[in-house]
Design a protein around this motif. Structure first.
Motif, PDB file in Angstrom:
ATOM      1  N   PRO A   1     -12.799 -21.574   4.558  1.00  0.00           N
ATOM      2  CA  PRO A   1     -11.961 -20.688   5.358  1.00  0.00           C
ATOM      3  C   PRO A   1     -12.815 -19.886   6.313  1.00  0.00           C
ATOM      4  O   PRO A   1     -13.892 -19.434   5.959  1.00  0.00           O
ATOM      5  N   TYR A   2     -12.333 -19.711   7.545  1.00  0.00           N
ATOM      6  CA  TYR A   2     -13.120 -18.969   8.525  1.00  0.00           C
ATOM      7  C   TYR A   2     -12.204 -18.117   9.366  1.00  0.00           C
ATOM      8  O   TYR A   2     -11.003 -18.310   9.434  1.00  0.00           O
ATOM      9  N   CYS A   3     -12.798 -17.162  10.010  1.00  0.00           N
ATOM     10  CA  CYS A   3     -12.074 -16.307  10.947  1.00  0.00           C
ATOM     11  C   CYS A   3     -13.078 -15.807  11.959  1.00  0.00           C
ATOM     12  O   CYS A   3     -14.149 -15.336  11.587  1.00  0.00           O
ATOM     13  N   THR A   4     -12.762 -15.950  13.233  1.00  0.00           N
ATOM     14  CA  THR A   4     -13.719 -15.534  14.264  1.00  0.00           C
ATOM     15  C   THR A   4     -13.789 -14.029  14.390  1.00  0.00           C
ATOM     16  O   THR A   4     -14.707 -13.502  14.992  1.00  0.00           O
ATOM     17  N   GLY A   5     -12.775 -13.304  13.858  1.00  0.00           N
ATOM     18  CA  GLY A   5     -12.804 -11.846  13.915  1.00  0.00           C
ATOM     19  C   GLY A   5     -13.830 -11.311  12.946  1.00  0.00           C
ATOM     20  O   GLY A   5     -14.302 -11.984  12.042  1.00  0.00           O
ATOM     21  N   GLU A   6     -14.182 -10.009  13.102  1.00  0.00           N
ATOM     22  CA  GLU A   6     -15.151  -9.390  12.225  1.00  0.00           C
ATOM     23  C   GLU A   6     -14.553  -9.232  10.834  1.00  0.00           C
ATOM     24  O   GLU A   6     -13.367  -8.996  10.660  1.00  0.00           O
ATOM     25  N   LYS A   7     -15.401  -9.366   9.832  1.00  0.00           N
ATOM     26  CA  LYS A   7     -14.933  -9.215   8.471  1.00  0.00           C
ATOM     27  C   LYS A   7     -14.561  -7.759   8.231  1.00  0.00           C
ATOM     28  O   LYS A   7     -15.293  -6.852   8.594  1.00  0.00           O
ATOM     29  N   SER A   8     -13.419  -7.594   7.630  1.00  0.00           N
ATOM     30  CA  SER A   8     -12.967  -6.238   7.357  1.00  0.00           C
ATOM     31  C   SER A   8     -13.627  -5.727   6.089  1.00  0.00           C
ATOM     32  O   SER A   8     -13.733  -6.445   5.107  1.00  0.00           O
ATOM     33  N   HIS A   9     -14.079  -4.502   6.135  1.00  0.00           N
ATOM     34  CA  HIS A   9     -14.710  -3.886   4.978  1.00  0.00           C
ATOM     35  C   HIS A   9     -13.762  -2.840   4.431  1.00  0.00           C
ATOM     36  O   HIS A   9     -13.299  -1.979   5.153  1.00  0.00           O
ATOM     37  N   ALA A  10     -13.483  -2.932   3.149  1.00  0.00           N
ATOM     38  CA  ALA A  10     -12.549  -1.989   2.550  1.00  0.00           C
ATOM     39  C   ALA A  10     -13.128  -0.588   2.596  1.00  0.00           C
ATOM     40  O   ALA A  10     -14.245  -0.345   2.130  1.00  0.00           O
ATOM     41  N   GLN A  11     -12.383   0.335   3.182  1.00  0.00           N
ATOM     42  CA  GLN A  11     -12.835   1.703   3.280  1.00  0.00           C
ATOM     43  C   GLN A  11     -12.557   2.420   1.959  1.00  0.00           C
ATOM     44  O   GLN A  11     -11.515   2.228   1.346  1.00  0.00           O
ATOM     45  N   PRO A  12     -13.493   3.252   1.512  1.00  0.00           N
ATOM     46  CA  PRO A  12     -13.244   3.984   0.273  1.00  0.00           C
ATOM     47  C   PRO A  12     -12.063   4.922   0.435  1.00  0.00           C
ATOM     48  O   PRO A  12     -11.916   5.583   1.455  1.00  0.00           O
ATOM     49  N   LYS A  13     -11.228   4.957  -0.581  1.00  0.00           N
ATOM     50  CA  LYS A  13     -10.020   5.769  -0.523  1.00  0.00           C
ATOM     51  C   LYS A  13     -10.391   7.236  -0.643  1.00  0.00           C
ATOM     52  O   LYS A  13     -11.030   7.665  -1.593  1.00  0.00           O
ATOM     53  N   SER A  14     -10.019   8.013   0.373  1.00  0.00           N
ATOM     54  CA  SER A  14     -10.351   9.423   0.364  1.00  0.00           C
ATOM     55  C   SER A  14      -9.452  10.151  -0.620  1.00  0.00           C
ATOM     56  O   SER A  14      -8.290   9.808  -0.804  1.00  0.00           O
ATOM     57  N   LYS A  15      -9.998  11.180  -1.225  1.00  0.00           N
ATOM     58  CA  LYS A  15      -9.247  11.947  -2.209  1.00  0.00           C
ATOM     59  C   LYS A  15      -8.222  12.817  -1.499  1.00  0.00           C
ATOM     60  O   LYS A  15      -8.551  13.602  -0.616  1.00  0.00           O
ATOM     61  N   ALA A  16      -6.967  12.660  -1.908  1.00  0.00           N
ATOM     62  CA  ALA A  16      -5.899  13.402  -1.268  1.00  0.00           C
ATOM     63  C   ALA A  16      -6.000  14.876  -1.636  1.00  0.00           C
ATOM     64  O   ALA A  16      -6.423  15.248  -2.726  1.00  0.00           O
ATOM     65  N   ALA A  17      -5.597  15.748  -0.695  1.00  0.00           N
ATOM     66  CA  ALA A  17      -5.614  17.177  -0.937  1.00  0.00           C
ATOM     67  C   ALA A  17      -4.544  17.531  -1.969  1.00  0.00           C
ATOM     68  O   ALA A  17      -3.502  16.886  -2.058  1.00  0.00           O
ATOM     69  N   PHE A  18      -4.824  18.578  -2.743  1.00  0.00           N
ATOM     70  CA  PHE A  18      -3.880  18.998  -3.771  1.00  0.00           C
ATOM     71  C   PHE A  18      -2.651  19.598  -3.113  1.00  0.00           C
ATOM     72  O   PHE A  18      -2.746  20.484  -2.266  1.00  0.00           O
ATOM     73  N   GLY A  19      -1.483  19.105  -3.481  1.00  0.00           N
ATOM     74  CA  GLY A  19      -0.244  19.623  -2.912  1.00  0.00           C
ATOM     75  C   GLY A  19       0.934  18.726  -3.240  1.00  0.00           C
ATOM     76  O   GLY A  19       0.796  17.698  -3.923  1.00  0.00           O
ATOM     77  N   SER A  20       2.088  19.128  -2.746  1.00  0.00           N
ATOM     78  CA  SER A  20       3.299  18.374  -3.013  1.00  0.00           C
ATOM     79  C   SER A  20       3.240  16.998  -2.363  1.00  0.00           C
ATOM     80  O   SER A  20       2.796  16.852  -1.227  1.00  0.00           O
ATOM     81  N   VAL A  21       3.713  15.982  -3.101  1.00  0.00           N
ATOM     82  CA  VAL A  21       3.741  14.616  -2.566  1.00  0.00           C
ATOM     83  C   VAL A  21       5.097  14.302  -1.950  1.00  0.00           C
ATOM     84  O   VAL A  21       5.306  13.195  -1.456  1.00  0.00           O
ATOM     85  N   GLY A  22       6.005  15.284  -1.994  1.00  0.00           N
ATOM     86  CA  GLY A  22       7.341  15.041  -1.459  1.00  0.00           C
ATOM     87  C   GLY A  22       8.068  13.997  -2.289  1.00  0.00           C
ATOM     88  O   GLY A  22       8.094  14.044  -3.509  1.00  0.00           O
ATOM     89  N   ARG A  23       8.650  13.027  -1.623  1.00  0.00           N
ATOM     90  CA  ARG A  23       9.356  11.952  -2.314  1.00  0.00           C
ATOM     91  C   ARG A  23       8.600  10.627  -2.199  1.00  0.00           C
ATOM     92  O   ARG A  23       9.147   9.573  -2.521  1.00  0.00           O
ATOM     93  N   ARG A  24       7.369  10.685  -1.702  1.00  0.00           N
ATOM     94  CA  ARG A  24       6.563   9.472  -1.526  1.00  0.00           C
ATOM     95  C   ARG A  24       5.813   9.180  -2.831  1.00  0.00           C
ATOM     96  O   ARG A  24       4.696   9.661  -3.044  1.00  0.00           O
ATOM     97  N   ILE A  25       6.434   8.400  -3.696  1.00  0.00           N
ATOM     98  CA  ILE A  25       5.840   8.058  -4.993  1.00  0.00           C
ATOM     99  C   ILE A  25       5.752   6.537  -5.094  1.00  0.00           C
ATOM    100  O   ILE A  25       6.781   5.861  -5.215  1.00  0.00           O
ATOM    101  N   PRO A  26       4.558   5.956  -5.029  1.00  0.00           N
ATOM    102  CA  PRO A  26       4.426   4.493  -5.040  1.00  0.00           C
ATOM    103  C   PRO A  26       4.520   3.863  -6.421  1.00  0.00           C
ATOM    104  O   PRO A  26       4.520   2.645  -6.533  1.00  0.00           O
ATOM    105  N   TYR A  27       4.592   4.687  -7.472  1.00  0.00           N
ATOM    106  CA  TYR A  27       4.598   4.146  -8.830  1.00  0.00           C
ATOM    107  C   TYR A  27       6.002   4.223  -9.421  1.00  0.00           C
ATOM    108  O   TYR A  27       6.738   5.179  -9.194  1.00  0.00           O
ATOM    109  N   ARG A  28       6.362   3.215 -10.227  1.00  0.00           N
ATOM    110  CA  ARG A  28       7.689   3.183 -10.840  1.00  0.00           C
ATOM    111  C   ARG A  28       7.749   4.115 -12.046  1.00  0.00           C
ATOM    112  O   ARG A  28       8.696   4.868 -12.209  1.00  0.00           O
TER     113      ARG A  28
END
Length: 273
Positions: free
Chosen positions: A59-86
């Motif tokens: 498999p090949y791709c002429t575009g640059e390989k994407s490097h996974a960026q480290p997930k930044s720590k979210a600031a402490f506070g309300s998440v509202g209604r955005r909850i990705p977990y069941r």
């Protein structure tokens, strides 16, 4: 004779196969998008005067390989209604565990009691959320900011000094000189005072007394606070260049005001005489 004819037909078939494969892939590849990613598959690799050879493409791709960026720590506070977990582990506003529940149930409780959901721990199964009031969130944010501010920065040395509130005057002067020497070296100095039995000395006054002695170059990094019962702490640091200039201006202004008051008192005394 039959063998020669058979060999002739086999060679002709190999040449035809190579020609057709070359024609097919020669027109197909230029038409592919530049950044398509091909999955591994078998293709015919034609070679002149040889039968078709099969090989596994990568498999090949002429575009640059994407490097996974480290997930930044979210600031402490309300998440509202955005909850990705069941499924969540929920703690109520009093710090009591409500157990695991579906996110819909957690949102229902949030709306029912007028609270906010705050993510406490994400790297556990299930993630831990807490129902909190706006005041609780604000107080926790202040605590975290104070803790972050008090933690020594990379490359900064933090010295520690502790003594009793019943410390003698000479010993306090010695401790203060040691603090001044560390401050001159741009160290942070954490001072801990223990309340002595039978002592009525105000520990916060001792902190202010130390600061007054080194006020020309030091200030509080972390203001005096009660660490636990009978124990108080604070952290001193060297002033920045900007703070030093502001302090010098205030001192000059203060001295001018004192001199002005003294001159007015002298003139007043002369008039009365």
């Amino acid at each position: 004779m039959t063998a020669l004819c058979t060999m002739k037909y086999l060679c002709q078939a190999a040449r035809n196969e190579s020609r057709y494969a070359k024609r097919f892939f020669g027109t197909l590849l230029p038409q592919t998008a530049q950044k398509w990613l091909f999955s591994p598959f078998w293709i015919a690799v034609p070679e002149p005067r040889k039968s078709a050879v099969f090989g596994l493409t990568q498999p090949y791709c002429t575009g640059e390989k994407s490097h996974a960026q480290p997930k930044s720590k979210a600031a402490f506070g309300s998440v509202g209604r955005r909850i990705p977990y069941r499924i969540l582990h929920v703690i109520n506003q009093d710090g009591e565990s409500l157990g695991n529940m579906h996110r819909a149930e957690a949102l229902r409780l949030m709306d029912e009691h007028g609270l906010k959901l705050v993510l406490l721990r994400e790297n556990v199964e299930p993630p831990v959320y807490r129902l909190m009031t706006g005041q609780q969130i604000h107080e926790e944010q202040l605590k975290r900011a104070e803790k972050k501010k008090a933690s020594p920065k990379q490359g900064v040395v933090q010295k520690e000094l502790s003594f009793s509130s019943a410390i003698a005057k000479n010993d306090l002067e010695t401790k203060t000189k040691q603090i001044a020497q560390w401050i001159d070296k741009r160290h942070h100095v954490k001072v801990t005072i223990r309340q002595a039995k039978g002592s009525s000395t105000d520990m916060f006054m001792l902190f202010d007394q130390i600061l007054e002695t080194v006020s020309e170059k030091a200030t509080y990094l972390s203001k005096p606070k009660v660490a636990r019962e009978g124990v108080s702490t604070c952290i001193f640091r060297h002033m920045s260049d900007k703070e030093l200039k502001e302090h010098q201006k205030m001192e000059i202004k203060k001295n001018n005001t004192v001199k002005k008051d003294e001159n007015q008192d002298l003139k007043s005394n002369e008039l009365h005489q």
